[in-house]
Enzyme design. Structure first.
Site: not given
Ligand code: AMP
Length: 296
Positions: A42, A46, A49, A89-90, A93, A161, A197-199
């Site tokens: 999603m 980070h 991923h 940014d994604d 990367q 995860k 985690s993205s969160r």
């Protein structure tokens, strides 16, 4: 930079926004005999991923990352609107890593106005996350099936995860005879032990420190489990120990600590070897999940 310079090749990532374009590229790759891997995400990428992309790159010839914040897996009161979106940014990367293609469909591409078919998720979806987030796995299973079909991937890599999510996808692929192989990759953690985690970016620095207690509770569970022969430790005893560690670290809002059979995700009374421990807590307003496989 020359054509044989690997860093030049790394800039060649292609972006697709429609299933038709994506499928055309996959057909071309397959025609030349290449195997295809997909890593659904999603976004807000980070290192966790990225570790999945690297694992896929070792297994197949071409790796596709997908970035889609899937609205059907969020309930109305959840954080769909606030979910972090960091596409530029994604892409940077993914490009640096040498990802071959990224699939970034819009909502209307995945769910056009006449869309009405959903996957009824398997039995392993019912408890734990599924009990707290009743529509979640229906949305996950549906979008993952669409992404597997859309990319025609031979291999899809998911993270441990999201332990229950991986179990749901494995069961769906098995039950529906989907030919894609599912690989589950280890949890990538921050130096503190907090699962990436993205969160995590919602956490204040005080909350981030507090969140470290999740891993401390997992480490305590591992240690206690390793002291007991299989079948001699009760789930209640281990759950109590983990609650104490969470509380000592300042985490009191616990959705569940589940000690379960790793395949069925059914609660165990007496712990077997291996046992999966699933944890879901809230730190401030951020909900965090983590897990571990306890084995002797
Ligand atoms: P998400 O973007 O949160 O939907 O995650 C996309 C994929 O990355 C899922 O298969 C997750 O399980 C996986 N993932 C998320 N966090 C981690 C992590 N810390 N380590 C390994 N995989 C992860």
């Amino acid at each position: 930079m020359t054509a044989s310079d690997p860093s030049a090749l790394r800039n060649n990532m292609q972006q697709f926004n429609t299933f038709a374009e994506m499928q055309l590229q996959v057909r071309n790759w397959k025609r030349s005999g290449a195997t295809i891997g997909v890593v659904p995400t999603m976004g807000a990428l980070h290192a966790g991923h990225l570790s999945l992309i690297e694992i896929a790159q070792k297994q197949v010839d071409r790796v596709i990352a997908t970035i889609f914040v899937n609205p059907t897996q969020f309930a109305p009161q959840e954080d769909l609107g606030q979910y972090p979106r960091t596409l530029a940014d994604d892409l940077k990367q993914l490009r640096t890593l040498g990802t071959d293609a990224v699939f970034v469909p819009a909502n209307e591409e995945v769910y056009p106005p006449d869309f009405s078919t959903f996957v009824d998720p398997p039995r392993v979806s019912l408890e734990w996350e599924g009990a707290i987030r009743p529509i979640h796995f229906r949305g996950v299973a549906t979008v993952v099936l669409k992404l597997l079909n859309g990319t025609q991937a031979d291999l899809a890599v998911f993270g441990q995860k999201d332990f229950q999510q991986a179990a749901v996808i494995k069961a769906m692929v098995r039950d529906l005879n989907h030919p894609c192989e599912i690989l589950v990759a280890p949890i990538f953690r921050e130096p503190s032990g907090l699962a990436m985690s993205s969160r995590n970016r919602y956490l204040s620095s005080v909350e981030r420190t507090r969140a470290g207690a999740i891993y401390q509770a997992i480490l305590a569970a591992r240690a206690k489990f390793s002291e007991h022969p299989s079948g001699t430790l009760s789930a209640d005893e281990l759950e109590t120990l983990m609650r104490e560690h969470l509380r000592a670290g300042g985490i009191t809002d616990i959705d569940y600590i589940a000690l379960v059979d790793p395949d069925s995700l059914q609660r165990l009374d007496c712990l077997t070897n291996p046992t999966a421990v699933l944890v879901a807590v809230r730190v401030g307003s951020t909900r965090l999940i983590d897990n571990d496989i306890l084995s002797l």
